[in-house]
Scaffold this motif. Structure first.
Motif, PDB file in Angstrom:
ATOM      1  N   GLU A  33       0.833  -1.208   0.000  1.00 56.06           N
ATOM      2  CA  GLU A  33       0.000   0.000   0.000  1.00 56.06           C
ATOM      3  C   GLU A  33       0.865   1.255   0.000  1.00 56.06           C
ATOM      4  O   GLU A  33       0.558   2.234  -0.683  1.00 56.06           O
ATOM      5  N   GLN A  36       2.345   1.709  -3.575  1.00 54.07           N
ATOM      6  CA  GLN A  36       1.327   2.176  -4.516  1.00 54.07           C
ATOM      7  C   GLN A  36       0.976   3.638  -4.288  1.00 54.07           C
ATOM      8  O   GLN A  36       0.814   4.412  -5.239  1.00 54.07           O
ATOM      9  N   SER A  37       0.848   4.015  -3.013  1.00 53.96           N
ATOM     10  CA  SER A  37       0.498   5.408  -2.719  1.00 53.96           C
ATOM     11  C   SER A  37       1.644   6.346  -3.089  1.00 53.96           C
ATOM     12  O   SER A  37       1.410   7.465  -3.559  1.00 53.96           O
ATOM     13  N   ALA A  41       1.305   9.419  -5.730  1.00 50.78           N
ATOM     14  CA  ALA A  41       1.615  10.781  -5.297  1.00 50.78           C
ATOM     15  C   ALA A  41       2.737  11.390  -6.133  1.00 50.78           C
ATOM     16  O   ALA A  41       2.703  12.585  -6.458  1.00 50.78           O
ATOM     17  N   SER A 111       0.358   5.303   4.481  1.00 48.60           N
ATOM     18  CA  SER A 111      -0.140   5.499   3.129  1.00 48.60           C
ATOM     19  C   SER A 111      -0.093   6.995   2.840  1.00 48.60           C
ATOM     20  O   SER A 111      -0.538   7.804   3.657  1.00 48.60           O
ATOM     21  N   PRO A 113      -1.131  10.409   0.949  1.00 47.45           N
ATOM     22  CA  PRO A 113      -2.223  10.980   0.143  1.00 47.45           C
ATOM     23  C   PRO A 113      -1.749  11.292  -1.264  1.00 47.45           C
ATOM     24  O   PRO A 113      -0.582  11.659  -1.469  1.00 47.45           O
ATOM     25  N   ASP A 114      -2.632  11.160  -2.238  1.00 46.94           N
ATOM     26  CA  ASP A 114      -2.199  11.320  -3.625  1.00 46.94           C
ATOM     27  C   ASP A 114      -1.766  12.747  -3.966  1.00 46.94           C
ATOM     28  O   ASP A 114      -1.071  12.975  -4.950  1.00 46.94           O
TER      29      ASP A 114
END
Length: 213
Positions: A33, A36-37, A41, A111, A113-114
Motif C-alpha cells: 500500500e 502504490q500510494s 503521489a 499510506s 495521500p495522492d
C-alpha cells in the motif's frame, strides 16, 4: 603543425528534488500500500524528480517478493543491513546516499495521500527548512486504532504534542519542534543532519533542536 581534435563528453547529472527515505522492518502487510500510494503521489507531481531509498533493517526474507517488483526501477534504491541497527543509525545509511534537495522521511506502515508531493512542492518554495504534518489514522482504522488516535490528538491528554496526531488550522510557519513527527517529515538536504546514536527513539526532536527549533 598538426592540429588534433579532442572530444569531451560531459555527463549531465539529473537534479533530484525529493529523496524519500523509508525504514522497513517487517512491513509485508503494509509495504504494498505504501509503494502504490508513493507512485500515485509522485505521478501527481510530474514536474518534480524523485529517488526512493529504502533501508531494510536486518534480515527480512519475506519482503523479497515485494521488493523484487521495484528493484529494476532506477528511482528505487534498497540498502540491506545484515544486522538490525537502532532506527536513527539505520536511517543515517539512507541519508548518506541522498541526492535530493529535500529529504522526506516515512515509516513503512503509512499510506501517502495522492496530493502529498504536489502540496509539498508548494511549501518547498517557501523559506522553511523543515516541513511536516500529523500522523493521521487511515479511514479503515479499527475502532481501537481510531480511539487511540483521538486520544493522542487531544490537547487535554498530550498537550502541545497533540498537533502530531490531529490536523488543526491552516499550514503555517512555526519554530516549535513539537509539531513535527518523523513518519511525516521533510528536511532540506543542506540542513539535514545525521541522527544521534544516543537517541533510540525521538531522534527527530534532537535533530530539530540541533537546527535551532
Amino acid at each position: 603543425m598538426t592540429i588534433r581534435r579532442h572530444w569531451f563528453w560531459i555527463k549531465t547529472v539529473r537534479k533530484i528534488d525529493f529523496t524519500i527515505i523509508v525504514l522497513a522492518y517487517h512491513g509485508t502487510r503494509t509495504l504494498p500500500e505504501l509503494f502504490q500510494s508513493l507512485e500515485l503521489a509522485m505521478n501527481r507531481a510530474p514536474e518534480k524528480t524523485f529517488e526512493v531509498i529504502m533501508v531494510i533493517n536486518g534480515p527480512a526474507p519475506r519482503l523479497a517478493p515485494i521488493l523484487e517488483e521495484y528493484a529494476q526501477n532506477p528511482l528505487w534504491k534498497f540498502v540491506h543491513l545484515e544486522k538490525p541497527l537502532a532506527p536513527p543509525l539505520a536511517r543515517n545509511h539512507a541519508l548518506a546516499r541522498a541526492h535530493g534537495a529535500w529529504v522526506v522521511y516515512f515509516d513503512d506502515d503509512i499510506s501517502v495521500p495522492d496530493h502529498y508531493f504536489a502540496k509539498l512542492s508548494e511549501f518547498a518554495e517557501s523559506e522553511a527548512s523543515v516541513i511536516g504534518g500529523p500522523n493521521l489514522n487511515p479511514p479503515d482504522s479499527s475502532s481501537f486504532e481510531d480511539t487511540t488516535g483521538r486520544i493522542l490528538g487531544s490537547r487535554l491528554i498530550t498537550g502541545p504534542f497533540a498537533s502530531r496526531y490531529a490536523a488543526r488550522g491552516k499550514s503555517r510557519l512555526t519554530h516549535k519542534d513539537w509539531r513535527f513527527i518523523l513518519c511525516n517529515l521533510a528536511v532540506r538536504r543542506n540542513s539535514a543532519k545525521m541522527f544521534s546514536a544516543d537517541m533510540p527513539f525521538g531522534e527527530e526532536n534532537a535533530m530539530l533542536l540541533d537546527l535551532g527549533f
